[in-house]
Design a protein around this motif. Structure first.
Motif, mmCIF file in Angstrom:
data_model
loop_
_atom_site.group_PDB
_atom_site.id
_atom_site.type_symbol
_atom_site.label_atom_id
_atom_site.label_comp_id
_atom_site.label_asym_id
_atom_site.label_seq_id
_atom_site.Cartn_x
_atom_site.Cartn_y
_atom_site.Cartn_z
ATOM 1 N N GLU A 202 17.654 17.517 36.612
ATOM 2 C CA GLU A 202 17.430 16.080 36.442
ATOM 3 C C GLU A 202 17.651 15.727 34.981
ATOM 4 O O GLU A 202 17.206 16.459 34.092
ATOM 5 N N VAL A 203 18.312 14.611 34.760
ATOM 6 C CA VAL A 203 18.545 14.130 33.404
ATOM 7 C C VAL A 203 17.800 12.812 33.244
ATOM 8 O O VAL A 203 17.866 11.940 34.119
ATOM 9 N N ARG A 204 17.096 12.692 32.135
ATOM 10 C CA ARG A 204 16.365 11.455 31.854
ATOM 11 C C ARG A 204 16.696 11.016 30.425
ATOM 12 O O ARG A 204 16.693 11.839 29.508
ATOM 13 N N MET A 205 16.961 9.744 30.277
ATOM 14 C CA MET A 205 17.202 9.168 28.950
ATOM 15 C C MET A 205 15.988 8.334 28.588
ATOM 16 O O MET A 205 15.529 7.523 29.393
ATOM 17 N N ASN A 206 15.468 8.562 27.391
ATOM 18 C CA ASN A 206 14.256 7.877 26.949
ATOM 19 C C ASN A 206 14.557 6.980 25.757
ATOM 20 O O ASN A 206 15.297 7.372 24.857
ATOM 21 N N LEU A 207 13.957 5.811 25.758
ATOM 22 C CA LEU A 207 14.006 4.911 24.620
ATOM 23 C C LEU A 207 12.574 4.513 24.295
ATOM 24 O O LEU A 207 11.858 3.978 25.148
ATOM 25 N N TYR A 208 12.172 4.821 23.080
ATOM 26 C CA TYR A 208 10.856 4.439 22.592
ATOM 27 C C TYR A 208 11.067 3.365 21.536
ATOM 28 O O TYR A 208 11.487 3.668 20.418
ATOM 29 N N PRO A 209 10.822 2.095 21.860
ATOM 30 C CA PRO A 209 11.045 1.030 20.877
ATOM 31 C C PRO A 209 10.012 1.091 19.754
ATOM 32 O O PRO A 209 8.960 1.719 19.909
ATOM 33 N N PRO A 210 10.303 0.433 18.630
ATOM 34 C CA PRO A 210 9.319 0.396 17.541
ATOM 35 C C PRO A 210 8.014 -0.238 18.022
ATOM 36 O O PRO A 210 8.023 -1.090 18.910
ATOM 37 N N CYS A 211 6.928 0.191 17.422
ATOM 38 C CA CYS A 211 5.613 -0.331 17.791
ATOM 39 C C CYS A 211 4.848 -0.649 16.513
ATOM 40 O O CYS A 211 4.720 0.210 15.635
ATOM 41 N N PRO A 212 4.335 -1.851 16.377
ATOM 42 C CA PRO A 212 3.630 -2.222 15.142
ATOM 43 C C PRO A 212 2.345 -1.425 14.903
ATOM 44 O O PRO A 212 1.867 -1.345 13.779
ATOM 45 N N GLU A 213 1.771 -0.829 15.954
ATOM 46 C CA GLU A 213 0.554 -0.031 15.809
ATOM 47 C C GLU A 213 0.741 1.326 16.489
ATOM 48 O O GLU A 213 0.111 1.617 17.515
ATOM 49 N N PRO A 214 1.592 2.199 15.933
ATOM 50 C CA PRO A 214 1.903 3.467 16.600
ATOM 51 C C PRO A 214 0.695 4.384 16.772
ATOM 52 O O PRO A 214 0.669 5.205 17.687
ATOM 53 N N GLU A 215 -0.307 4.232 15.944
ATOM 54 C CA GLU A 215 -1.503 5.075 16.055
ATOM 55 C C GLU A 215 -2.303 4.765 17.322
ATOM 56 O O GLU A 215 -3.148 5.543 17.741
ATOM 57 N N ARG A 216 -2.007 3.637 17.969
ATOM 58 C CA ARG A 216 -2.718 3.238 19.185
ATOM 59 C C ARG A 216 -1.921 3.503 20.457
ATOM 60 O O ARG A 216 -2.374 3.173 21.546
ATOM 61 N N VAL A 217 -0.720 4.098 20.314
ATOM 62 C CA VAL A 217 0.182 4.258 21.456
ATOM 63 C C VAL A 217 0.703 5.692 21.509
ATOM 64 O O VAL A 217 0.977 6.304 20.491
ATOM 65 N N ILE A 218 0.839 6.222 22.704
ATOM 66 C CA ILE A 218 1.513 7.500 22.932
ATOM 67 C C ILE A 218 2.764 7.188 23.738
ATOM 68 O O ILE A 218 2.697 6.492 24.753
ATOM 69 N N GLY A 219 3.910 7.696 23.308
ATOM 70 C CA GLY A 219 5.153 7.476 24.046
ATOM 71 C C GLY A 219 5.127 8.189 25.386
ATOM 72 O O GLY A 219 5.469 7.621 26.417
#
Length: 147
Positions: free
Chosen positions: A22-39
């Motif tokens: 299986e192939v998966r392409m991931n895009l993690y956009p910028p986040c103004p509060e990265p310390e509060r988010v897990i990709g």
């Protein structure tokens, strides 16, 4: 992998000959509060082998080592090879499926392409026979596929 374990390659190769990929392409956009988010939340892959290609130079992959998250710095033209839980079982625990996660960045996108390699569903997955003895019993049960 078989050479490193000192086992016949045939048993391991046979498991993947009719396997699923299986192939998966991931895009993690910028986040103004990265310390509060897990990709992607912390996990170990259930595949046999995972191949990761980082697109660009934005770090985001982290592995858990000694209780701390360690960032993997992207390198041009390098594919990160990750052992999955199926390979951990086949190696009777010699190779470990590492816990890892993806994190986001405050300013830049992060992109990656991941290929998951799974053993053939008709193959029973268990510790390689050469790794089992009276002094080294199987640490995992053999998994069978059921329809």
């Amino acid at each position: 992998m078989a050479m490193g374990l000192g086992v016949e390659a045939e048993e391991i190769c046979k498991a993947y000959q009719g396997g699923r990929y299986e192939v998966r392409m991931n895009l993690y956009p910028p986040c103004p509060e990265p310390e509060r988010v897990i990709g992607i939340s912390p996990h170990a892959d259930n595949s046999g082998i995972t191949l990761l290609l980082e697109c660009g130079n934005m770090p985001g992959l982290q592995f858990l080592k000694d209780g701390k998250w360690v960032t993997v710095m992207p390198t041009d033209d390098v594919i990160v090879v990750n052992i999955g839980q199926m390979s951990e079982i086949m190696s009777n625990g010699i190779h470990k499926a590492p816990d890892h996660r993806a994190v986001v960045n405050r300013l830049k996108d992060r992109m990656s392409i991941v290929t998951f390699c799974y053993p053939d569903s008709s193959i029973n997955v268990g510790p390689a026979k050469e790794l089992i003895s009276l002094g080294n019993p199987p640490l995992y049960k053999t998994l069978t596929h059921s329809e």
